[in-house]
Design an enzyme around this catalytic site. Structure first.
Site, PDB file in Angstrom:
ATOM      1  N   ARG A  17      11.152   3.713   4.277  1.00  0.00           N
ATOM      2  CA  ARG A  17      10.544   2.692   5.118  1.00  0.00           C
ATOM      3  C   ARG A  17      11.848   1.755   5.407  1.00  0.00           C
ATOM      4  O   ARG A  17      12.507   1.368   4.546  1.00  0.00           O
ATOM      5  CB  ARG A  17       9.468   1.832   4.399  1.00  0.00           C
ATOM      6  CG  ARG A  17       9.187   0.645   5.493  1.00  0.00           C
ATOM      7  CD  ARG A  17       8.085  -0.040   5.195  1.00  0.00           C
ATOM      8  NE  ARG A  17       6.884   0.458   5.338  1.00  0.00           N
ATOM      9  CZ  ARG A  17       5.843  -0.028   5.010  1.00  0.00           C
ATOM     10  NH1 ARG A  17       5.521  -1.270   4.763  1.00  0.00           N
ATOM     11  NH2 ARG A  17       4.682   0.814   5.384  1.00  0.00           N
TER      12      ARG A  17
ATOM     13  N   HIS B 209       4.629   6.030  11.429  1.00  0.00           N
ATOM     14  CA  HIS B 209       4.026   5.614  10.154  1.00  0.00           C
ATOM     15  C   HIS B 209       3.024   6.764  10.034  1.00  0.00           C
ATOM     16  O   HIS B 209       1.871   6.679   9.781  1.00  0.00           O
ATOM     17  CB  HIS B 209       3.519   4.545  10.080  1.00  0.00           C
ATOM     18  CG  HIS B 209       3.003   3.975   8.676  1.00  0.00           C
ATOM     19  ND1 HIS B 209       3.212   4.583   7.600  1.00  0.00           N
ATOM     20  CD2 HIS B 209       2.609   2.690   8.189  1.00  0.00           C
ATOM     21  CE1 HIS B 209       2.847   3.972   6.354  1.00  0.00           C
ATOM     22  NE2 HIS B 209       2.650   2.943   6.860  1.00  0.00           N
TER      23      HIS B 209
ATOM     24  N   ARG C 191       0.706  -1.288  -0.032  1.00  0.00           N
ATOM     25  CA  ARG C 191       0.025   0.210  -0.032  1.00  0.00           C
ATOM     26  C   ARG C 191       0.730   1.234  -0.051  1.00  0.00           C
ATOM     27  O   ARG C 191       0.621   2.174  -0.823  1.00  0.00           O
ATOM     28  CB  ARG C 191      -0.909  -0.007   1.210  1.00  0.00           C
ATOM     29  CG  ARG C 191      -2.041  -0.958   1.183  1.00  0.00           C
ATOM     30  CD  ARG C 191      -2.412  -1.259   2.564  1.00  0.00           C
ATOM     31  NE  ARG C 191      -1.545  -2.428   2.774  1.00  0.00           N
ATOM     32  CZ  ARG C 191      -1.910  -3.760   2.431  1.00  0.00           C
ATOM     33  NH1 ARG C 191      -3.009  -4.003   2.045  1.00  0.00           N
ATOM     34  NH2 ARG C 191      -0.893  -4.707   2.681  1.00  0.00           N
ATOM     35  N   THR C 192       1.801   1.298   0.756  1.00  0.00           N
ATOM     36  CA  THR C 192       2.341   2.809   1.161  1.00  0.00           C
ATOM     37  C   THR C 192       3.279   3.042  -0.039  1.00  0.00           C
ATOM     38  O   THR C 192       3.381   3.995  -0.517  1.00  0.00           O
ATOM     39  CB  THR C 192       3.450   2.450   2.452  1.00  0.00           C
ATOM     40  OG1 THR C 192       2.595   1.991   3.561  1.00  0.00           O
ATOM     41  CG2 THR C 192       3.860   4.134   2.933  1.00  0.00           C
TER      42      THR C 192
ATOM     43  N   LYS D 157      25.543  -6.620  -1.116  1.00  0.00           N
ATOM     44  CA  LYS D 157      26.701  -6.566  -1.525  1.00  0.00           C
ATOM     45  C   LYS D 157      27.535  -5.630  -0.315  1.00  0.00           C
ATOM     46  O   LYS D 157      28.883  -5.409  -0.428  1.00  0.00           O
ATOM     47  CB  LYS D 157      27.358  -5.920  -2.689  1.00  0.00           C
ATOM     48  CG  LYS D 157      26.771  -6.509  -3.923  1.00  0.00           C
ATOM     49  CD  LYS D 157      27.121  -5.585  -5.292  1.00  0.00           C
ATOM     50  CE  LYS D 157      26.063  -5.940  -6.239  1.00  0.00           C
ATOM     51  NZ  LYS D 157      26.122  -4.905  -7.462  1.00  0.00           N
TER      52      LYS D 157
HETATM   53  N1   CP Z   1      -0.556  -0.038   5.838  1.00  0.00           N
HETATM   54  C1   CP Z   1       0.781  -0.405   5.354  1.00  0.00           C
HETATM   55  O1   CP Z   1       1.742   0.312   5.844  1.00  0.00           O
HETATM   56  O2   CP Z   1       0.600  -1.264   4.355  1.00  0.00           O
HETATM   57  P1   CP Z   1       2.205  -1.778   3.504  1.00  0.00           P
HETATM   58  O3   CP Z   1       2.928  -2.461   4.403  1.00  0.00           O
HETATM   59  O4   CP Z   1       1.373  -2.660   2.440  1.00  0.00           O
HETATM   60  O5   CP Z   1       2.732  -0.583   2.916  1.00  0.00           O
END
Ligand code: CP
Length: 305
Positions: A104, A132, A54-55, A82
């Site tokens: 992330r 988040h 999603r993100t 590496k």
């Molecule tokens: N909600 C969320 O962060 O989903 P993803 O891990 O798929 O990005």
């Protein structure tokens, strides 16, 4: 706002501005041609050192809907294998000509380190069990669309709160916007630093169920040890899962949210997940609009677009 790293530092005015901008972009996304030229010529890099559906995809869609170019880094197919470090990786991508970086990482604080190394806006797309922030923004937008605003809305965040960056981000954003947030979890799944959080706590889901306007279910984070405090996932479901029977006892207009990915049959029954009481796909759709708003504000997009 120079970066977006955490919801703890966002005041009500900033949150409301971002949500208002996102509502405007939601209208753009509903047009036959869902695109504006606001960030034409800019490049957004998405740097995912942990998996995402999603993100990552919604940031890429958001950037493209603002006419920005995107560069997409994926850990599994990169030179990390590496031995290249996080710092060398982000400096390398930055040197290609990048105007904003979405990060992330499994390590708490990694996006803050990236923000120290680079002179461009950095957006935290999830760091460990910490924050988040764009998830919280899309959750707040989804609740705002349903209830007209968050003031006085009673939201329960249920389950594995200790390992959840979503919970940590949502608590501060939702409370700042006026929601009454209750954390529903056993003590063993609450964070150690919960003192001072703007929340109440309930150990028993059924004690608060009938008072709730919204139930926000969390994924059991087995990869971070979330399942280990229960004898079985069946026991977790019995105490904290949103079953059809629990949904039937909730307020008739109470809604169910989940950040995804879902563990169907664990924190949420499949029938509940697929019912019209959930806003899960609205959350996903709103993710594009709020990420457009964040990129637009951080990159100083031209509002004529
Ligand atoms: N909600 C969320 O962060 O989903 P993803 O891990 O798929 O990005």
């Amino acid at each position: 706002m120079r970066h977006l790293l955490s919801t703890e530092e966002l005041d009500r005015e900033t949150l409301e501005t971002l949500l208002a901008t996102a509502e405007g972009f939601a209208d753009v996304l509903a047009r036959p041609i869902p695109k504006v030229p606001a960030l034409l010529g800019r490049t957004v890099a998405t740097m995912f050192f942990e998996p995402s559906t999603r993100t990552r995809m919604s940031f890429e869609k958001a950037a493209k809907s603002l006419s920005a170019d995107t560069l997409s880094f994926s850990a599994s197919s990169s030179s990390l294998s590496k031995g290249e470090s996080l710092k060398d990786t982000v400096l390398t991508v930055h040197a290609m000509g990048v105007d904003a970086m979405v990060v992330r990482h499994a390590a708490t604080g990694a996006p803050w380190r990236v923000a120290e190394w680079l002179d461009i806006p950095v957006i935290n797309a999830g760091d460990g069990a910490h924050q988040h922030p764009t998830q919280a923004l899309l959750d707040c937008l989804t609740l705002k669309q349903r209830f007209g605003g968050l003031d006085g809305v009673r939201v329960a965040i249920v389950g594995d709160i200790r390992h959840s960056r979503v919970a940590r981000s949502d608590v501060f954003a939702m409370a700042t916007l006026g929601a009454e947030v209750v954390l529903v979890a056993p003590r063993t799944l609450l964070p150690l630093d919960i003192a001072g959080w703007p929340v109440t706590v309930a150990a028993d889901f059924d004690d608060v169920l009938t008072e709730l306007d919204a139930v926000y279910l969390l994924r059991v984070q087995t990869e971070r040890g979330g399942a280990s405090v229960f004898p079985s996932l069946r026991e977790y479901t019995r105490r904290y899962g949103m079953t059809g029977e629990r949904l039937a006892r909730a307020k008739p207009d109470a809604v169910v949210l989940h950040p995804g990915p879902m563990n169907r049959g664990v924190e949420i029954d499949a029938a509940v997940a697929d019912s019209d009481r959930t806003l899960i796909l609205d959350q996903v759709a709103n993710g594009v609009a709020v990420r457009m708003a964040v990129l637009f504000h951080l990159l100083g997009g031209d509002s004529d677009g």
